[in-house]
Scaffold this motif. Structure first.
Motif, PDB file in Angstrom:
ATOM      1  N   GLY A 118       0.843  -1.186   0.000  1.00  0.00           N
ATOM      2  CA  GLY A 118       0.000   0.000   0.000  1.00  0.00           C
ATOM      3  C   GLY A 118       0.881   1.240   0.000  1.00  0.00           C
ATOM      4  O   GLY A 118       2.111   1.153  -0.171  1.00  0.00           O
ATOM      5  N   ALA A 119       0.247   2.371   0.214  1.00  0.00           N
ATOM      6  CA  ALA A 119       0.931   3.658   0.060  1.00  0.00           C
ATOM      7  C   ALA A 119       2.221   3.760   0.877  1.00  0.00           C
ATOM      8  O   ALA A 119       3.165   4.441   0.475  1.00  0.00           O
ATOM      9  CB  ALA A 119      -0.022   4.779   0.448  1.00  0.00           C
ATOM     10  N   GLY A 120       2.281   3.061   2.025  1.00  0.00           N
ATOM     11  CA  GLY A 120       3.453   3.168   2.892  1.00  0.00           C
ATOM     12  C   GLY A 120       4.739   2.671   2.241  1.00  0.00           C
ATOM     13  O   GLY A 120       5.829   3.132   2.591  1.00  0.00           O
ATOM     14  N   SER A 125       5.719   3.332  -0.599  1.00  0.00           N
ATOM     15  CA  SER A 125       6.257   4.423  -1.423  1.00  0.00           C
ATOM     16  C   SER A 125       6.503   5.698  -0.625  1.00  0.00           C
ATOM     17  O   SER A 125       6.966   6.700  -1.180  1.00  0.00           O
ATOM     18  CB  SER A 125       5.285   4.732  -2.570  1.00  0.00           C
ATOM     19  OG  SER A 125       5.135   3.612  -3.411  1.00  0.00           O
ATOM     20  N   ALA A 126       6.204   5.659   0.684  1.00  0.00           N
ATOM     21  CA  ALA A 126       6.346   6.875   1.498  1.00  0.00           C
ATOM     22  C   ALA A 126       7.786   7.383   1.476  1.00  0.00           C
ATOM     23  O   ALA A 126       8.039   8.591   1.366  1.00  0.00           O
ATOM     24  CB  ALA A 126       5.893   6.608   2.929  1.00  0.00           C
ATOM     25  N   GLU A 127       8.745   6.451   1.559  1.00  0.00           N
ATOM     26  CA  GLU A 127      10.151   6.882   1.582  1.00  0.00           C
ATOM     27  C   GLU A 127      10.642   7.343   0.204  1.00  0.00           C
ATOM     28  O   GLU A 127      11.740   7.878   0.084  1.00  0.00           O
ATOM     29  CB  GLU A 127      11.039   5.744   2.112  1.00  0.00           C
ATOM     30  CG  GLU A 127      10.799   5.498   3.593  1.00  0.00           C
ATOM     31  CD  GLU A 127      11.144   4.073   3.996  1.00  0.00           C
ATOM     32  OE1 GLU A 127      12.321   3.793   4.236  1.00  0.00           O
ATOM     33  OE2 GLU A 127      10.216   3.233   4.058  1.00  0.00           O
ATOM     34  N   VAL A 151      -4.293  -3.527  -8.464  1.00  0.00           N
ATOM     35  CA  VAL A 151      -5.739  -3.686  -8.291  1.00  0.00           C
ATOM     36  C   VAL A 151      -6.507  -2.361  -8.308  1.00  0.00           C
ATOM     37  O   VAL A 151      -7.708  -2.353  -8.550  1.00  0.00           O
ATOM     38  CB  VAL A 151      -6.088  -4.500  -7.017  1.00  0.00           C
ATOM     39  CG1 VAL A 151      -5.669  -5.943  -7.162  1.00  0.00           C
ATOM     40  CG2 VAL A 151      -5.498  -3.867  -5.770  1.00  0.00           C
ATOM     41  N   HIS A 152      -5.820  -1.242  -8.048  1.00  0.00           N
ATOM     42  CA  HIS A 152      -6.487   0.063  -8.103  1.00  0.00           C
ATOM     43  C   HIS A 152      -6.117   0.856  -9.354  1.00  0.00           C
ATOM     44  O   HIS A 152      -6.365   2.058  -9.425  1.00  0.00           O
ATOM     45  CB  HIS A 152      -6.190   0.883  -6.840  1.00  0.00           C
ATOM     46  CG  HIS A 152      -6.871   0.346  -5.615  1.00  0.00           C
ATOM     47  ND1 HIS A 152      -6.568   0.746  -4.334  1.00  0.00           N
ATOM     48  CD2 HIS A 152      -7.866  -0.578  -5.481  1.00  0.00           C
ATOM     49  CE1 HIS A 152      -7.332   0.092  -3.464  1.00  0.00           C
ATOM     50  NE2 HIS A 152      -8.114  -0.724  -4.143  1.00  0.00           N
ATOM     51  N   GLY A 153      -5.521   0.176 -10.350  1.00  0.00           N
ATOM     52  CA  GLY A 153      -5.196   0.846 -11.609  1.00  0.00           C
ATOM     53  C   GLY A 153      -3.823   1.488 -11.590  1.00  0.00           C
ATOM     54  O   GLY A 153      -2.984   1.162 -10.732  1.00  0.00           O
ATOM     55  N   SER A 178      -2.807   0.334   5.494  1.00  0.00           N
ATOM     56  CA  SER A 178      -3.663   0.342   6.680  1.00  0.00           C
ATOM     57  C   SER A 178      -4.626  -0.844   6.636  1.00  0.00           C
ATOM     58  O   SER A 178      -5.287  -1.128   7.635  1.00  0.00           O
ATOM     59  CB  SER A 178      -4.421   1.669   6.785  1.00  0.00           C
ATOM     60  OG  SER A 178      -5.106   1.932   5.590  1.00  0.00           O
ATOM     61  N   ALA A 179      -4.689  -1.512   5.493  1.00  0.00           N
ATOM     62  CA  ALA A 179      -5.492  -2.746   5.338  1.00  0.00           C
ATOM     63  C   ALA A 179      -6.952  -2.538   5.727  1.00  0.00           C
ATOM     64  O   ALA A 179      -7.560  -3.389   6.374  1.00  0.00           O
ATOM     65  CB  ALA A 179      -4.858  -3.895   6.137  1.00  0.00           C
ATOM     66  N   VAL A 180      -7.498  -1.402   5.316  1.00  0.00           N
ATOM     67  CA  VAL A 180      -8.912  -1.139   5.631  1.00  0.00           C
ATOM     68  C   VAL A 180      -9.776  -1.034   4.384  1.00  0.00           C
ATOM     69  O   VAL A 180     -10.996  -0.942   4.486  1.00  0.00           O
ATOM     70  CB  VAL A 180      -9.090   0.162   6.468  1.00  0.00           C
ATOM     71  CG1 VAL A 180      -8.506   0.009   7.856  1.00  0.00           C
ATOM     72  CG2 VAL A 180      -8.506   1.383   5.772  1.00  0.00           C
TER      73      VAL A 180
HETATM   74  P1  OAD Z   1      -3.065   4.363   3.848  1.00  0.00           P
HETATM   75  O1  OAD Z   1      -2.692   5.786   3.766  1.00  0.00           O
HETATM   76  O2  OAD Z   1      -4.427   4.017   4.342  1.00  0.00           O
HETATM   77  O3  OAD Z   1      -2.039   3.567   4.782  1.00  0.00           O
HETATM   78  C1  OAD Z   1      -0.666   3.716   4.625  1.00  0.00           C
HETATM   79  C2  OAD Z   1       0.008   2.818   5.646  1.00  0.00           C
HETATM   80  O4  OAD Z   1       1.400   2.886   5.436  1.00  0.00           O
HETATM   81  C3  OAD Z   1      -0.250   3.199   7.102  1.00  0.00           C
HETATM   82  O5  OAD Z   1      -0.638   2.055   7.839  1.00  0.00           O
HETATM   83  C4  OAD Z   1       1.113   3.737   7.585  1.00  0.00           C
HETATM   84  O6  OAD Z   1       1.349   3.455   8.963  1.00  0.00           O
HETATM   85  C5  OAD Z   1       2.054   2.952   6.692  1.00  0.00           C
HETATM   86  N1  OAD Z   1       3.357   3.585   6.449  1.00  0.00           N
HETATM   87  C6  OAD Z   1       3.682   4.904   6.424  1.00  0.00           C
HETATM   88  N2  OAD Z   1       4.989   5.059   6.151  1.00  0.00           N
HETATM   89  C7  OAD Z   1       5.520   3.820   5.988  1.00  0.00           C
HETATM   90  C8  OAD Z   1       6.827   3.326   5.684  1.00  0.00           C
HETATM   91  N3  OAD Z   1       7.868   4.144   5.481  1.00  0.00           N
HETATM   92  N4  OAD Z   1       6.997   1.983   5.595  1.00  0.00           N
HETATM   93  C9  OAD Z   1       5.960   1.137   5.804  1.00  0.00           C
HETATM   94  N5  OAD Z   1       4.705   1.551   6.078  1.00  0.00           N
HETATM   95  C10 OAD Z   1       4.470   2.874   6.179  1.00  0.00           C
HETATM   96  O7  OAD Z   1      -2.791   3.727   2.397  1.00  0.00           O
HETATM   97  P2  OAD Z   1      -3.334   2.376   1.777  1.00  0.00           P
HETATM   98  O8  OAD Z   1      -3.507   1.332   2.813  1.00  0.00           O
HETATM   99  O9  OAD Z   1      -2.489   2.075   0.616  1.00  0.00           O
HETATM  100  O10 OAD Z   1      -7.533   3.682  -2.846  1.00  0.00           O
HETATM  101  O11 OAD Z   1      -4.769   2.826   1.262  1.00  0.00           O
HETATM  102  C11 OAD Z   1      -5.558   1.923   0.551  1.00  0.00           C
HETATM  103  C12 OAD Z   1      -6.376   2.630  -0.481  1.00  0.00           C
HETATM  104  O12 OAD Z   1      -7.079   3.725   0.134  1.00  0.00           O
HETATM  105  C13 OAD Z   1      -5.552   3.316  -1.579  1.00  0.00           C
HETATM  106  O13 OAD Z   1      -5.166   2.434  -2.601  1.00  0.00           O
HETATM  107  C14 OAD Z   1      -6.512   4.354  -2.077  1.00  0.00           C
HETATM  108  C15 OAD Z   1      -7.050   4.870  -0.761  1.00  0.00           C
HETATM  109  O14 OAD Z   1      -8.329   5.413  -0.805  1.00  0.00           O
HETATM  110  C16 OAD Z   1      -8.075   4.283  -3.937  1.00  0.00           C
HETATM  111  O15 OAD Z   1      -7.763   5.406  -4.287  1.00  0.00           O
HETATM  112  C17 OAD Z   1      -9.079   3.430  -4.636  1.00  0.00           C
END
Ligand code: OAD
Length: 262
Positions: free
Chosen positions: A23-25, A27-29, A129-131, A204-206
């Motif tokens: 997930g987004a995390g 790519s955070a770094e 899965v999200h394009g 965040s697995a939500v």
């Molecule tokens: P979130 O923003 O919900 O969660 C990002 C997670 O990354 C959090 O649990 C952070 O604690 C963790 N995180 C932050 N920095 C990190 C690091 N350096 N290393 C490891 N983990 C880190 O993003 P997603 O779970 O990806 O969907 O969100 C899921 C979906 O919600 C996205 O694909 C998007 C959004 O709405 C659509 O746009 C359809």
């Protein structure tokens, strides 16, 4: 090396089949903002204004302005050691499937960068899965094309149109209220069901249905390894939960990690 890192390494090294959900995390770094948490995109923007089919029908210029700015910010971002290590894992361990919720294309770029000589980089491309933000899709005929980098969203006239049918192009990402591509999701679920280990990195697995990936592995008797600086709803079910940054921890646990300590 901590006991948890060693346990995660052992689980991955012994697994016949592996599925990875990012997930987004992850790519955070690399400088890509996450969605939730402090500084997350959904803290400063309302998804219903920017990431729904209704928002695009109402104000395609506003929607394009946001996506064009995300596309241009991404041009300055590079894959990090977590992306590279996961690509190396896919090249070295045949039965690995990468599944990402990210639309940033960084897993692809890492695969292109680290592909061993003669290997097909596509082996390490993830199921998106999200394009993908780097593609456009026609809102009328669905034709997919390479994303335009020169979108001028200051006026409606600057919004790109389809070469085939003149329909408005949109970014090829899944918006709220839209179905995910059935074939892509089906392949992800199949891999999750067959995997002995599901490695979950930086999510965040939500958001469902993507959040079902680790659940399917667990239900089939496999184990979950989580890498995240914070606890998530998945944490209580993880065999190993590693608290920290993906770019540091992933290379330490995957068998082919970048600069891995042997
Ligand atoms: P979130 O923003 O919900 O969660 C990002 C997670 O990354 C959090 O649990 C952070 O604690 C963790 N995180 C932050 N920095 C990190 C690091 N350096 N290393 C490891 N983990 C880190 O993003 P997603 O779970 O990806 O969907 O969100 C899921 C979906 O919600 C996205 O694909 C998007 C959004 O709405 C659509 O746009 C359809």
């Amino acid at each position: 090396m901590s006991g948890d890192v060693a346990r995660a390494r052992r689980l991955l090294a012994d697994a016949e089949r592996i599925v990875v959900l990012t997930g987004a995390g992850v790519s955070a770094e690399s400088g890509v903002p996450t969605f939730r948490g402090a500084g997350g995109l959904w803290k400063s923007h309302r998804p219903e204004d920017l990431a729904t089919p209704e928002a695009f029908a109402r104000d395609p210029r506003l929607v394009w302005e946001w996506y064009a700015s995300r596309r241009s910010s991404l041009a300055g971002c590079e894959p990090n050691d977590a992306h590279r290590s996961l690509a190396l894992l896919a090249f070295s361990h045949d039965a690995t499937t990468l599944v990402t919720q990210n639309v940033d294309g960084l897993h692809h770029r890492a695969a292109d960068a680290v592909a061993p000589e003669g290997a097909d980089p596509a082996v390490a491309y993830p199921l998106e899965v999200h394009g993908a933000l780097h593609r456009d899709r026609c809102s009328l005929c669905d034709r997919r094309t390479q994303g335009r980098t020169d979108v001028d969203a200051t006026s409606e006239a600057g919004i790109p149109r389809c070469d085939a049918c003149s329909g408005l192009l949109r970014p090829d990402v899944v918006w709220f209220g839209e179905a995910l591509d059935a074939a892509t999701l089906g392949a992800a679920f199949q891999a999750a069901h067959e995997a002995a280990v599901c490695l979950v990195v930086g999510t965040s697995a939500v958001v469902y249905p993507a959040a079902s990936v680790p659940e399917l592995t667990l239900r089939a008797g496999g184990a979950v390894i989580e890498v995240n600086p914070e606890a998530t709803t998945l944490t209580p079910y993880a065999a190993v939960s590693l608290r920290g940054m993906a770019g540091t921890l992933v290379p330490q646990i995957v068998p082919a990690g970048v600069g891995r300590v042997r």
